[in-house]
Motif scaffolding. Sequence first.
Motif, mmCIF file in Angstrom:
data_model
loop_
_atom_site.group_PDB
_atom_site.id
_atom_site.type_symbol
_atom_site.label_atom_id
_atom_site.label_comp_id
_atom_site.label_asym_id
_atom_site.label_seq_id
_atom_site.Cartn_x
_atom_site.Cartn_y
_atom_site.Cartn_z
ATOM 1 N N VAL A 120 0.875 -1.194 0.028
ATOM 2 C CA VAL A 120 -0.056 0.071 0.148
ATOM 3 C C VAL A 120 0.951 1.293 -0.059
ATOM 4 C CG1 VAL A 120 -2.132 -1.148 1.273
ATOM 5 C CG2 VAL A 120 -0.115 -0.179 2.563
ATOM 6 N N VAL A 121 2.055 1.264 0.281
ATOM 7 C CA VAL A 121 3.206 2.238 -0.015
ATOM 8 C C VAL A 121 4.217 1.959 -0.584
ATOM 9 C CG1 VAL A 121 4.777 3.907 1.504
ATOM 10 C CG2 VAL A 121 2.313 3.103 2.401
ATOM 11 N N THR A 122 4.718 2.898 -1.691
ATOM 12 C CA THR A 122 5.894 2.492 -2.407
ATOM 13 C C THR A 122 7.064 3.755 -1.938
ATOM 14 O OG1 THR A 122 5.091 1.150 -4.168
ATOM 15 C CG2 THR A 122 7.161 2.382 -4.481
ATOM 16 N N ALA A 123 7.930 3.649 -1.570
ATOM 17 C CA ALA A 123 8.947 4.652 -1.027
ATOM 18 C C ALA A 123 10.067 4.560 -1.926
ATOM 19 C CB ALA A 123 9.051 4.722 0.402
ATOM 20 N N VAL B 29 12.576 -3.012 11.154
ATOM 21 C CA VAL B 29 12.725 -2.997 12.364
ATOM 22 C C VAL B 29 11.769 -4.237 13.194
ATOM 23 C CG1 VAL B 29 12.247 -1.545 14.483
ATOM 24 C CG2 VAL B 29 12.961 -0.529 12.258
ATOM 25 N N ASP B 30 12.461 -5.133 13.623
ATOM 26 C CA ASP B 30 11.505 -6.133 14.196
ATOM 27 C C ASP B 30 11.031 -6.633 13.198
ATOM 28 O OD1 ASP B 30 12.539 -5.840 16.903
ATOM 29 O OD2 ASP B 30 11.170 -4.744 17.597
ATOM 30 N N GLY B 31 11.447 -6.746 11.605
ATOM 31 C CA GLY B 31 10.856 -7.804 10.754
ATOM 32 C C GLY B 31 10.055 -6.607 9.944
ATOM 33 N N VAL B 32 9.793 -5.755 10.397
ATOM 34 C CA VAL B 32 9.007 -4.641 9.448
ATOM 35 C C VAL B 32 9.800 -3.543 8.638
ATOM 36 C CG1 VAL B 32 7.175 -2.931 9.623
ATOM 37 C CG2 VAL B 32 7.015 -4.995 11.314
ATOM 38 N N PRO B 33 9.649 -3.712 7.247
ATOM 39 C CA PRO B 33 10.375 -2.734 6.522
ATOM 40 C C PRO B 33 9.611 -1.381 6.569
ATOM 41 C CG PRO B 33 9.765 -4.619 5.166
ATOM 42 C CD PRO B 33 8.857 -4.705 6.567
ATOM 43 N N GLN B 34 10.352 -0.353 6.890
ATOM 44 C CA GLN B 34 10.114 1.059 7.199
ATOM 45 C C GLN B 34 11.197 1.980 6.968
ATOM 46 O OE1 GLN B 34 9.725 1.683 11.703
ATOM 47 N NE2 GLN B 34 9.342 -0.489 11.153
ATOM 48 N N VAL B 35 10.975 3.302 6.892
ATOM 49 C CA VAL B 35 11.863 4.328 6.836
ATOM 50 C C VAL B 35 12.307 4.609 8.177
ATOM 51 C CG1 VAL B 35 12.226 6.808 6.305
ATOM 52 C CG2 VAL B 35 11.144 5.302 4.460
ATOM 53 N N VAL B 36 13.487 4.841 8.432
ATOM 54 C CA VAL B 36 14.122 5.248 9.751
ATOM 55 C C VAL B 36 15.015 6.488 9.518
ATOM 56 C CG1 VAL B 36 15.260 4.520 12.002
ATOM 57 C CG2 VAL B 36 13.766 2.904 10.703
ATOM 58 N N VAL C 53 4.981 6.558 8.533
ATOM 59 C CA VAL C 53 3.668 5.994 8.100
ATOM 60 C C VAL C 53 4.207 4.481 7.770
ATOM 61 C CG1 VAL C 53 2.376 7.720 7.844
ATOM 62 C CG2 VAL C 53 3.226 6.710 5.775
ATOM 63 N N THR C 54 5.152 4.504 7.061
ATOM 64 C CA THR C 54 5.674 2.948 6.633
ATOM 65 C C THR C 54 5.853 2.158 7.686
ATOM 66 O OG1 THR C 54 8.191 3.679 6.798
ATOM 67 C CG2 THR C 54 6.959 4.079 4.820
#
Length: 371
Positions: A243-246, A263-270, A329-330
């Motif tokens: 639902v998000v493409t960064a 982060v703990d298995g969740v792809p995200q922007v940090v 939000v990622t």
Amino acid sequence: MSGSNDALGDTDAQTREFLLRFGFDAERLAELRARLHASAARADNHVVGDLRPVDADALRALPNPGSEEHRELTEAGEAAIRAGRVGVLMLAGGMATRFGAVVKALAEAYDGRSFLDLKLEDAARVASRLDARVPVLIMSSFATDEALRAALGNTNVALPIEVFAQEVSLRLTPDGALHRDAGGALSPYATGHGDLTFALRRSGALRRFVDAGGELLLMSNVDNLVATLDPAVIGAHLVGGKVVTAEVAPKVPGDQGGIPLSVDGVPQVVEGFRLPPGFDQDSVPVFNTNTMVLDARAIDRDFELDWFVVNKKVDGAPVVQFERLVGQVTAHLPTQFLQVPRDGSRCRFAPIKVPEDLERQRELIAAVLRG
């Protein structure tokens, strides 16, 4: 204005009306002030958990033009745009202090045209070529809203355009009091692009976009002129199934910003300032460009975004701001990362922060816009 209005003391009615119009939340400010007094805010900035580079299936590269994969992605993106499913979303709340303290979106960028002109012209070109309706949503701030609306009243671009404002808050002194200038006036500021989803919902702009058949929003900073409405990027989002493409780009010396991490298995922007001491940022060769494709229905909800401490100086005085970042939000939505070029005619990341950036990247921007 909700909650603890006494935080504003003897603020006059005109100031109160202004704050209310731009979504000021007195109760939240009181809570953040309490955090600052408790010295807890700065410790909240560091992310906690198992940090690793994202898996290969969460990071893909935008394929080269001429390849079969690029052609297929382009066709998928064009079909979505032609069907009226795609809109353009600009972040335009900033003032260009290094361009003479003008509204950044309205500063001259290239060939006598402003950043806003060029972003609108890009969307209009795609709309015309595909005989499509491409809605444009523009997030303003208290500092830019009036000027943007006035400028759009004079534009010749035949696109459905809606401006909506992000929130305002008040700067604090380092000890948590309300900061006032030499004349005793309060010091307002826009609370960061993390306001995006909240402001979209509060204004009704998101609901109107969805009700008109909109499904996807291509979000970018107004000063990133090369983040164009590229059908192949829309196609990559659709094929990716998230639902998000960064968008992320290769790092060069001096880059600062967020990086894609698990982060703990969740792809995200940090964001870089959230990384714990000792984390090797160079272990991740790409970083966030703040250009995203967002599923409109997926962002129609409240997100638990952190308020981060930002220390600044205003007229030489130290002040504290609390801001949210849209990249967070990622952490709450399934996200894929799309690696894009940052040089050549396919470049999708060329931010303009100071006038020298324009001079240095003028030919690059021209090549991308011609393409």
